[in-house]
Scaffold this active site. Structure first.
Site, short mmCIF file in Angstrom:
data_model
loop_
_atom_site.label_atom_id
_atom_site.label_comp_id
_atom_site.label_asym_id
_atom_site.label_seq_id
_atom_site.Cartn_x
_atom_site.Cartn_y
_atom_site.Cartn_z
N ASP A 7 5.66 -3.41 -1.27
CA ASP A 7 4.68 -3.75 -0.25
C ASP A 7 3.83 -4.88 -0.84
O ASP A 7 2.92 -4.63 -1.62
CB ASP A 7 3.82 -2.54 0.09
N GLU A 67 8.78 -5.71 2.49
CA GLU A 67 8.17 -5.77 3.82
C GLU A 67 8.08 -7.23 4.25
O GLU A 67 7.71 -8.10 3.46
CB GLU A 67 6.77 -5.15 3.78
N ASP A 140 -0.81 1.45 -0.21
CA ASP A 140 0.13 0.39 -0.63
C ASP A 140 1.33 1.00 -1.34
O ASP A 140 2.46 0.52 -1.21
CB ASP A 140 -0.56 -0.61 -1.57
#
EC number: 3.1.21.10
Length: 187
Positions: A7, A67, A140
């Site tokens: 992430d 991501e 996160d």
């Protein structure tokens, strides 16, 4: 199969390493790369590159799931995120890993069945799949675990359930093809 989920962020980058053995998922490692907004973006990118490189060397994943970028109201934040993502893509290609990218809504849909799920729901389902009782913070980190799980679940089902297609390779092969055909441009 071992997947490293990332992430990305210019101040906090979450990571999660997940092992899939048949239908069983296991947490290998997870954490947060914490940076200071007082550091230059170049210094932060180098730290992210080096730390993720060390994680790849230690756990030897076959794939990195990342991501995708999202549109931010602040153009400077979006540009910094793009720079971080570019460094992660370059690292992935330099290490010879497969790169798969997933939109946040796609990760939420695969894990919870709802593309608009909240971070709490994603965290709960990531812990459920990995059979972890205690909370994992910050989000996160659970987002990174969710990205890795999404990649493994999509692979097990033959592709993204929302799109009905095969695996989601990096930007339809764009960056991967560019890096392979232009290795001299990669630092």
């Amino acid at each position: 199969m071992i997947v490293l989920g990332v992430d990305p962020g210019s101040v906090h980058t979450g990571y999660g390493v997940v092992l899939c053995n048949g239908q069983k998922f296991s947490l290998v490692a997870c954490g947060l790369i914490r940076l200071s907004s007082n550091q230059s973006i170049a210094d932060r990118i180098k730290i992210i590159y080096d730390e993720l490189g060390a994680i790849i060397a230690e756990y030897n994943p076959q794939r990195l799931a990342l991501e995708t970028a999202y549109v931010n109201r602040n153009p400077q934040s979006a540009l910094k995120l793009g720079q971080v993502r570019g460094a992660i893509v370059a690292l992935t290609m330099n290490k010879g890993l497969e790169l798969h990218e997933y939109a946040p809504r796609e990760v939420k849909y695969v894990l919870t069945g709802k593309g608009s799920a909240g971070k709490e729901q994603v965290s709960y389902m990531a812990r459920h799949f990995l059979n972890i009782q205690e909370p994992i913070k910050p989000y996160d980190v659970t987002d990174a675990l969710g990205i890795a799980l999404c990649d493994l679940l999509c692979d097990a089902k033959g592709g993204s359930p929302r799109r009905g297609s095969g695996s989601r390779k990096s930007a339809r092969g764009g960056w991967e093809d560019f890096v392979r055909t232009n290795p001299e441009l990669i630092v």
